[in-house]
Write a protein that holds these residues in place. Sequence first.
Motif, PDB file in Angstrom:
ATOM      1  N   ILE A 145       0.852  -1.193   0.000  1.00 16.59           N
ATOM      2  CA  ILE A 145       0.000   0.000   0.000  1.00 16.59           C
ATOM      3  C   ILE A 145       0.888   1.242   0.000  1.00 16.59           C
ATOM      4  CG2 ILE A 145      -1.821   1.256   1.190  1.00 16.59           C
ATOM      5  CD1 ILE A 145      -2.613  -1.402   2.525  1.00 16.59           C
ATOM      6  N   VAL A 146       0.665   2.090  -1.009  1.00 15.88           N
ATOM      7  CA  VAL A 146       1.424   3.329  -1.177  1.00 15.88           C
ATOM      8  C   VAL A 146       0.520   4.502  -0.812  1.00 15.88           C
ATOM      9  CG1 VAL A 146       2.639   4.777  -2.848  1.00 15.88           C
ATOM     10  CG2 VAL A 146       2.779   2.283  -3.018  1.00 15.88           C
ATOM     11  N   PHE A 147       1.096   5.517  -0.165  1.00 15.39           N
ATOM     12  CA  PHE A 147       0.310   6.690   0.239  1.00 15.39           C
ATOM     13  C   PHE A 147       0.982   7.968  -0.249  1.00 15.39           C
ATOM     14  CE2 PHE A 147      -0.432  10.188   3.277  1.00 15.39           C
ATOM     15  CZ  PHE A 147      -1.813  10.303   3.167  1.00 15.39           C
ATOM     16  N   ASP A 148       0.156   8.918  -0.692  1.00 12.05           N
ATOM     17  CA  ASP A 148       0.621  10.250  -1.068  1.00 12.05           C
ATOM     18  C   ASP A 148      -0.298  11.260  -0.402  1.00 12.05           C
ATOM     19  OD1 ASP A 148       1.421  12.630  -2.202  1.00 12.05           O
ATOM     20  OD2 ASP A 148       1.490  11.878  -4.258  1.00 12.05           O
ATOM     21  N   GLY A 149       0.252  12.047   0.513  1.00 10.36           N
ATOM     22  CA  GLY A 149      -0.561  12.987   1.285  1.00 10.36           C
ATOM     23  C   GLY A 149      -0.738  14.342   0.644  1.00 10.36           C
ATOM     24  N   PHE A 150       0.032  14.632  -0.419  1.00 13.06           N
ATOM     25  CA  PHE A 150      -0.112  15.885  -1.177  1.00 13.06           C
ATOM     26  C   PHE A 150      -0.194  15.491  -2.650  1.00 13.06           C
ATOM     27  CE2 PHE A 150       2.508  16.775   2.588  1.00 13.06           C
ATOM     28  CZ  PHE A 150       1.754  17.765   3.215  1.00 13.06           C
ATOM     29  N   ASN A 493       0.605   2.231  11.398  1.00 17.00           N
ATOM     30  CA  ASN A 493       1.422   1.107  10.917  1.00 17.00           C
ATOM     31  C   ASN A 493       0.734   0.279   9.820  1.00 17.00           C
ATOM     32  OD1 ASN A 493       3.545   1.589  12.836  1.00 17.00           O
ATOM     33  ND2 ASN A 493       2.223   0.702  14.400  1.00 17.00           N
ATOM     34  N   SER A 494       0.101   0.962   8.878  1.00 16.01           N
ATOM     35  CA  SER A 494      -0.644   0.233   7.838  1.00 16.01           C
ATOM     36  C   SER A 494      -0.150   0.517   6.426  1.00 16.01           C
ATOM     37  CB  SER A 494      -2.134   0.589   7.920  1.00 16.01           C
ATOM     38  OG  SER A 494      -2.329   1.983   7.744  1.00 16.01           O
ATOM     39  N   ILE A 495       0.736   1.499   6.264  1.00 13.82           N
ATOM     40  CA  ILE A 495       1.204   1.912   4.929  1.00 13.82           C
ATOM     41  C   ILE A 495       2.615   1.383   4.695  1.00 13.82           C
ATOM     42  CG2 ILE A 495       1.707   3.893   3.457  1.00 13.82           C
ATOM     43  CD1 ILE A 495      -1.282   3.519   4.070  1.00 13.82           C
ATOM     44  N   ASP A 496       2.862   0.909   3.479  1.00 13.71           N
ATOM     45  CA  ASP A 496       4.161   0.313   3.159  1.00 13.71           C
ATOM     46  C   ASP A 496       5.176   1.314   2.611  1.00 13.71           C
ATOM     47  OD1 ASP A 496       3.661  -2.654   3.589  1.00 13.71           O
ATOM     48  OD2 ASP A 496       2.012  -2.145   2.242  1.00 13.71           O
ATOM     49  N   TYR A 497       4.691   2.385   2.000  1.00 15.79           N
ATOM     50  CA  TYR A 497       5.615   3.372   1.429  1.00 15.79           C
ATOM     51  C   TYR A 497       4.870   4.679   1.229  1.00 15.79           C
ATOM     52  CZ  TYR A 497       8.381   5.853  -2.121  1.00 15.79           C
ATOM     53  OH  TYR A 497       9.076   6.812  -2.823  1.00 15.79           O
ATOM     54  N   ILE A 498       5.582   5.797   1.436  1.00 15.85           N
ATOM     55  CA  ILE A 498       4.994   7.123   1.244  1.00 15.85           C
ATOM     56  C   ILE A 498       5.844   7.916   0.257  1.00 15.85           C
ATOM     57  CG2 ILE A 498       4.404   9.322   2.344  1.00 15.85           C
ATOM     58  CD1 ILE A 498       3.890   7.786   4.938  1.00 15.85           C
ATOM     59  N   PHE A 499       5.187   8.469  -0.751  1.00 16.59           N
ATOM     60  CA  PHE A 499       5.832   9.407  -1.674  1.00 16.59           C
ATOM     61  C   PHE A 499       5.084  10.727  -1.582  1.00 16.59           C
ATOM     62  CE2 PHE A 499       6.116  11.795  -5.554  1.00 16.59           C
ATOM     63  CZ  PHE A 499       7.471  11.713  -5.896  1.00 16.59           C
ATOM     64  N   VAL A 500       5.803  11.821  -1.329  1.00 16.82           N
ATOM     65  CA  VAL A 500       5.133  13.126  -1.258  1.00 16.82           C
ATOM     66  C   VAL A 500       5.947  14.200  -1.966  1.00 16.82           C
ATOM     67  CG1 VAL A 500       3.740  12.789   0.821  1.00 16.82           C
ATOM     68  CG2 VAL A 500       6.111  13.519   1.054  1.00 16.82           C
ATOM     69  N   ASP A 501       5.215  15.097  -2.598  1.00 13.53           N
ATOM     70  CA  ASP A 501       5.774  16.311  -3.193  1.00 13.53           C
ATOM     71  C   ASP A 501       5.011  17.459  -2.531  1.00 13.53           C
ATOM     72  OD1 ASP A 501       6.699  18.375  -4.720  1.00 13.53           O
ATOM     73  OD2 ASP A 501       5.937  17.638  -6.629  1.00 13.53           O
ATOM     74  N   TYR A 556       4.350   9.524   9.848  1.00 18.38           N
ATOM     75  CA  TYR A 556       5.138   8.636  10.710  1.00 18.38           C
ATOM     76  C   TYR A 556       4.219   7.618  11.391  1.00 18.38           C
ATOM     77  CZ  TYR A 556       8.581   7.235  14.237  1.00 18.38           C
ATOM     78  OH  TYR A 556       9.451   6.506  15.040  1.00 18.38           O
ATOM     79  N   ARG A 557       3.054   8.091  11.820  1.00 16.55           N
ATOM     80  CA  ARG A 557       2.110   7.219  12.533  1.00 16.55           C
ATOM     81  C   ARG A 557       1.594   6.104  11.635  1.00 16.55           C
ATOM     82  NH1 ARG A 557      -3.239   6.703  12.810  1.00 16.55           N
ATOM     83  NH2 ARG A 557      -3.624   8.494  11.442  1.00 16.55           N
ATOM     84  N   ILE A 558       1.252   6.413  10.403  1.00 14.15           N
ATOM     85  CA  ILE A 558       0.605   5.421   9.538  1.00 14.15           C
ATOM     86  C   ILE A 558       1.613   4.506   8.828  1.00 14.15           C
ATOM     87  CG2 ILE A 558      -1.373   6.937   9.175  1.00 14.15           C
ATOM     88  CD1 ILE A 558      -0.338   7.531   6.365  1.00 14.15           C
TER      89      ILE A 558
END
Length: 923
Positions: A145-150, A493-501, A556-558
């Motif tokens: 699971i990949v996450f992007d917050g922006f 602790n549920s996300i495997d990787y985060i990419f943000v710009d 950091y939390r997720i």
Amino acid sequence: MENDNEQLTMLGNENNKKDKPVTVLGITFKNDLERRKYFTEELRKKLPEIKKNEGFPLGEDNEILTLSDPPYYTACPNPWINDFIEDWQKEKIEVQESEYKREPFASDVRDGRSHPVYMAHSYHTKTPHKSIMRFILNYTNPGDIVFDGFSGTGMTGVAARYCGDSQAVKDLGYSLDGKKIFNNGNFFSKLGERKSIINDLSPIASNIGYNYNTPSNIELFKNKAKKLLEEIEEKFDWMFKTIHLKDNSQTEYGKINYVVWSDVFLCPNCSNDINYWEHAVEVEANKINKVFNCKNCGVELAKNKLEKSFETKFDPAINKTIRVIKQQPVLINYTYQNNRYEKEPDDFDLNLIKEIEEYEIETPFPNQRMVQGDESSRTDRIGYTHVHHLYPKRNLIVLSYLYKKIKEEKDMPILHSWLTSSMIRTTKMYKFTLNKKMSTVSGTYYIPSLWTENMSVKLLQHKLRDFSKLSSEIDKTTIINTGSSSQLLIKENSIDYIFVDPPFGSNLMYSELNYIWESWLGIYTNNSPEAIISNSQSKKLFEYQNLMTECFKEFYRILKDGRWITVQFSSSQSKVWNSIQESLQRVGFVIANVSALDKKQGSFKAVTTTTAVKQDLVISAYKPSKKMIKEIKNNDGSSDTVWTFLKEHLEKLPVFIGHKGEAQQIVERTPRVLFDRMVAYHVQNGISVPVSSADFQIAVTQRFTPRDGMVFLENQVAEYDKKRILVKEFSQMSLFVSDENSAIEWLRQQLLNKPQSRQDLHPNFMKEIQHIEKHELLPELDELLEQNFLLYEGNGPVPDQIASYLKKNYKDVRGLDNDDHNMKNKAINRWYVPDPNKQADLEKLREKSLLREFESYIEEINKSKKKLKQFRTEAIRAGFKKAWGDKEYQRIVNVGERLPEKVIQEDDKLLMYYDNAQIRLGL
């Protein structure tokens, strides 16, 4: 027409399979329409509770519900995210945490900007999905699971999906063997879709992201869009006509492509109108004159010294008389019998424009006041105060009619994105240029003195070609959220990787720039938690950093333990970079690499100086393991915390970087940088730093294995040695000398390459220090050499470092003993980098000298209330470090207040101590 409708309906039923049962989150529905209806009602029930979340958009409930496609996409915080995460985790074949090992990765963020996905819909900042694919493939496995917050336009979701497309992976230059992906012959990753969750504070951004990541029948879309364009052309054909210039008396009409409009100014001498085009532009000479003469009185004029001419007219959209800048059409580009022509507007054209201006628009369009802000208030001074003022009337008529028609199409959201893709380039912000390479001025609301009225139908036809190239084969593996990244509805602790710009300081006023789009949606960005520097929002660097800290705290939390976050950085301001770095480290992330794009080479190199932010940066950081955190907390006050941190950190770093017979020094493995990372982690987490720099220099090479100025874990050395033997040279690290620390690193690099005399070093050293900061009291070259390096003066055997260099480069000393007279003669008066034990002795002496210097600043501060103008930054750093260790937090704050604010904000180490000291004092 009825037959056309029947064909479209049949095509839609066949391809969309509306009657096919669908199962979503454990619930089975007769078809997708029933699914949408059910979840929309569920979302309606949940809205009162969801509204309590930070960043909930501004708008009516019905507008939010209409725009949403729950549970996949909501134009507000999405309450079903954790349900999807649960389902995805059940599907995924779990990989043991011990098996997960990745190294920091950097890639050119300009990759793939001509791809149809990138071209279809514009946005202020947009990382091509191809670039993001490289990062996702490096850090994840299929099903992760990949996450992007922006997320902006949702390219991270597109990238995660394309990781399962073999052709897309090959297009990146990788090779495939079954499901295995290879990069330059090395196993790199595995083929397979990744799941993704994308979030943006802006409703228009998340809506564009939804349309990029949602299944659409492209053939059905093309047919429907063409039908709508035909309907518009039939209804509004009269608005796009112009008389073609012919020799005979027969009247023929061409079709307008665009009209060029010119500002009108006032002559300060004769008070007559000055049409800017007629006075300044020479079309045949292909130039626009900066200085020109008034055609009425002959006086010499310059545009920047002229006042604009205004006119008063009634605006029925707001039922008010308004005063706006006077603008006149000056050139019409049109097509007649498949050929293009240009002409000056004639009476027919002027009468047509008058008729269009008097046309009463029957369909709704945004006529609200522009939001007040740093950028969006720019047009107030020319009388453009409301959204509809930014549009030529002709385009407003078409867009309004088309928008009403598209809103009636409930089951084809891609139509909506197709329309919004044209809503900026159809405004008056489209700049005319003589070379015809016209565009909007990005990042601002700016009406140029010569602007182009793009015909909206023409532009929509062009965008239709872009959208028609998009893929129809999309699985719903992306969940879209609209809200603030400072309060996410995602379990820890549920996300495997985060990419943000992320937004970088005052680079772009996103909520203001998005207002023109969002005014059509009827839903607006709630800018209260928007992480920017903005005068209108009363947000300075301090507020920006706090907002970014809150976002990184959530990231950091997720994120799972030991997993990575990539932060793409494109700001030229060091203080903004330091705020980002400070925020990342404050919440617990450990930075493992900062790489800058070398635009000449098209590759990334690791950097250690904050002045490098004048380039594009990629920041790689990881969330440390619970085991490491626990061990460090249990051993607070003991030197064990240092080695516990170093053991995990070295495990995260690359073992070898090399290409085409040349190896790169891994700067993150050098003792100096390792010491800085260790100190940063301890300070940011309120843990005492139990070793000095000098003691660290000795101990680090005793506890770990040194190679080529770097240190390795025991299980990494064999791999390094095996690869190192295949290369002959080390490439030089990219350095920008701006202060004492970077000057020392530059000298270290020169002397590691070859021992040299002071005379050898001096000419190049003087060139390198030309960019030293004004406040920096840089010691002379002799002092820097004496404090940090050793000089061989001919006493005793030749040091090994010098001897090995001489034997390699001088035929007449090869094979000679280190005591040999000939070797000594060649070695005499050469400076060299000492071994760790002697380096530690130098460190102790240098630290004493720096602390003495720091004490002199304390005395100066006690005598005067003025700020320090010139000082050795290294002395301030050393003083802050000692004061932190002695828990003299007030001393740090007192000195920090006497330093120029720019220095504190642009130096990552000083900022770290200063900010944390303030926190300790409750300031």
